[in-house]
Design an enzyme around this catalytic site. Structure first.
Site, mmCIF file in Angstrom:
data_model
loop_
_atom_site.group_PDB
_atom_site.id
_atom_site.type_symbol
_atom_site.label_atom_id
_atom_site.label_comp_id
_atom_site.label_asym_id
_atom_site.label_seq_id
_atom_site.Cartn_x
_atom_site.Cartn_y
_atom_site.Cartn_z
ATOM 1 N N CYS A 117 17.419 -6.399 -32.151
ATOM 2 C CA CYS A 117 17.357 -6.747 -30.492
ATOM 3 C C CYS A 117 16.946 -8.055 -30.108
ATOM 4 O O CYS A 117 16.047 -8.378 -31.191
ATOM 5 C CB CYS A 117 16.370 -5.529 -30.133
ATOM 6 S SG CYS A 117 16.038 -5.952 -28.424
ATOM 7 N N HIS A 258 18.233 1.546 -26.372
ATOM 8 C CA HIS A 258 16.859 0.927 -26.022
ATOM 9 C C HIS A 258 16.430 -0.106 -24.869
ATOM 10 O O HIS A 258 15.746 -0.662 -24.811
ATOM 11 C CB HIS A 258 16.997 -0.137 -27.781
ATOM 12 C CG HIS A 258 16.552 -1.267 -28.034
ATOM 13 N ND1 HIS A 258 15.918 -0.595 -28.895
ATOM 14 C CD2 HIS A 258 16.684 -2.386 -27.905
ATOM 15 C CE1 HIS A 258 15.325 -1.986 -29.288
ATOM 16 N NE2 HIS A 258 15.339 -2.704 -28.765
ATOM 17 N N GLU A 259 17.862 -1.395 -24.901
ATOM 18 C CA GLU A 259 17.289 -1.403 -24.127
ATOM 19 C C GLU A 259 17.485 -1.725 -22.796
ATOM 20 O O GLU A 259 15.797 -2.037 -22.158
ATOM 21 C CB GLU A 259 18.711 -3.539 -23.245
ATOM 22 C CG GLU A 259 19.317 -3.351 -24.608
ATOM 23 C CD GLU A 259 18.070 -4.369 -25.626
ATOM 24 O OE1 GLU A 259 17.578 -4.645 -24.633
ATOM 25 O OE2 GLU A 259 18.146 -4.307 -27.175
ATOM 26 N N HIS A 262 13.339 -1.277 -22.789
ATOM 27 C CA HIS A 262 12.413 -2.865 -22.763
ATOM 28 C C HIS A 262 12.179 -3.191 -20.959
ATOM 29 O O HIS A 262 11.562 -3.342 -20.548
ATOM 30 C CB HIS A 262 13.267 -3.895 -23.351
ATOM 31 C CG HIS A 262 12.879 -3.688 -24.746
ATOM 32 N ND1 HIS A 262 12.026 -3.656 -25.254
ATOM 33 C CD2 HIS A 262 14.087 -3.817 -25.396
ATOM 34 C CE1 HIS A 262 12.362 -4.086 -26.724
ATOM 35 N NE2 HIS A 262 13.427 -3.856 -27.167
ATOM 36 N N HIS A 268 8.700 -2.503 -29.231
ATOM 37 C CA HIS A 268 9.274 -1.912 -30.811
ATOM 38 C C HIS A 268 8.245 -1.213 -31.171
ATOM 39 O O HIS A 268 7.380 -1.645 -31.128
ATOM 40 C CB HIS A 268 10.063 -3.181 -31.210
ATOM 41 C CG HIS A 268 11.320 -3.611 -30.380
ATOM 42 N ND1 HIS A 268 11.770 -5.185 -31.304
ATOM 43 C CD2 HIS A 268 12.631 -3.632 -30.505
ATOM 44 C CE1 HIS A 268 12.663 -5.607 -30.163
ATOM 45 N NE2 HIS A 268 13.127 -4.737 -29.859
HETATM 46 ZN ZN LIG Z 1 14.841 -4.262 -28.358
#
Ligand SMILES: [Zn+2]
Ligand SMILES: *[C@@H]1O[C@H](CO)[C@@H](O)[C@H](O)[C@H]1NC(C)=O
Ligand SMILES: [Zn+2]
Length: 308
Positions: A117, A258-259, A262, A268
């Site tokens: 990432c 995952h994103e 964020h 992370h």
């Molecule tokens: Zn990431």
């Protein structure tokens, strides 16, 4: 007719030539260097080895080194394995549950070469503790305000890669994973309406200050998203995306889960099994369920009781 077809033949030929030339002209060596760390295995403080410079660039890009072109740091752009680099490598190792030796052992080199990432890691060695989840730096900690729990999203891309019919259901499933452990709801915005989040495919520099790096090199960036409340989630259009990845393809849905972490404010995790761990292998599926580190992280950020 004959003229026209030979003209088309020539066009096709030129197109082929351009297609073969372009990668070597533009893409194979970003910054004029390819990123291959294999030969650096075993490097440690005090050595000077060609290529150490690339490790410095890598660690600077992902938040571990801060030479900042400061002339006081004489070694910022050379191949000298200095004190600063050693402590940056240690910090990187702690963040990836590797033994903090400060030298480039094979596990460390292997980890750095994995696709990852683009969001920098939040370093924490100064505090002396390795936590299982992190938030974006800032005071106050970046998160969505209390009156904002219904978030809307739209699809907007700078490159045609995956059609909306394919993208919609997997993005919706990815949001559902986070909705299940928070008070957030997520819905696609009406056409033309304002939205909180924009999702799409982009290549190279695309206007948000965080360039993608193309299909290579080793250790390349796959996607990125920004801290609350910026609301941007971009896939690197130059990767091999798939809903059913082979060993040379990256799983769209795993990256989405995952994103979105964020987008909501998580950084992370140092737990390799966590959704918020910063790298993923081609062919790997990591679509959930969210791991304890992910759930604890998001519920801590939004002041929700633990455990659920
Ligand atoms: Zn990431
Ligand atoms: C995409 O897939 C092709 C064929 O499977 C492979 O040769 C190539 O290296 C892959 N590209 C990336 C960026 O992984
Ligand atoms: Zn972007």
């Amino acid at each position: 007719m004959a003229l026209k077809s030979s003209f088309l033949g020539l066009q096709a030929f030129l197109l082929l030539v351009i297609m073969f030339m372009l990668p070597s002209l533009l893409f194979s060596k970003p910054n004029g260097k390819s990123f291959d760390l294999q030969h650096l295995e075993g490097c440690h403080k005090g050595q000077k080895v060609k290529g150490v410079n690339q490790v410095k660039q890598y660690l600077e890009r992902f938040g571990y080194l801060h030479y900042n072109n400061d002339p006081a740091h004489a070694n910022a752009n050379d191949d000298v394995f200095d004190d600063l680099l050693e402590s940056a490598v240690k910090e990187y190792q702690l963040n990836h549950q590797l033994k903090p030796t400060g030298s480039l052992n094979s596990m460390t080199v292997k980890q750095m070469m994995k696709p990852r990432c683009g969001v920098p890691d939040t370093t924490r060695m100064s505090s002396g503790t390795v936590s299982h989840f992190t938030f974006f730096p800032g005071t106050p900690t970046p998160k969505w305000p209390a009156d904002k729990r219904s978030l809307t999203y739209t699809f907007r891309s700078g490159a045609e890669v995956i059609d909306l019919q394919t993208l919609r259901p997997l993005i919706s499933r990815a949001f559902a994973k986070w909705a299940a452990v928070t008070q957030f709801t997520f819905a696609e915005a009406q056409a033309g309406a304002q939205s909180d989040i924009s999702i799409g495919f982009y290549r190279r520099a695309h206007g948000d200050g965080a360039s993608f790096d193309g299909p290579g090199p080793v250790g390349r960036i796959l996607a990125h998203a920004f801290r609350p409340t910026i609301g941007l989630f971009h896939y690197d259009a130059d990767e091999n995306w798939s809903t059913n990845p082979t060993t040379t393809e990256i799983d769209l849905e795993s990256i989405a889960v995952h994103e979105i972490g964020h987008l909501l404010g998580l950084g992370h995790s140092s737990i390799p099994e966590a959704i918020m761990f910063g790298s993923i292998e081609p062919g790997q599926r990591k679509r959930g369920p969210l791991q304890p580190a992910d759930v604890q992280g998001i519920r801590t950020l939004y002041d929700l009781p633990l455990p659920i």
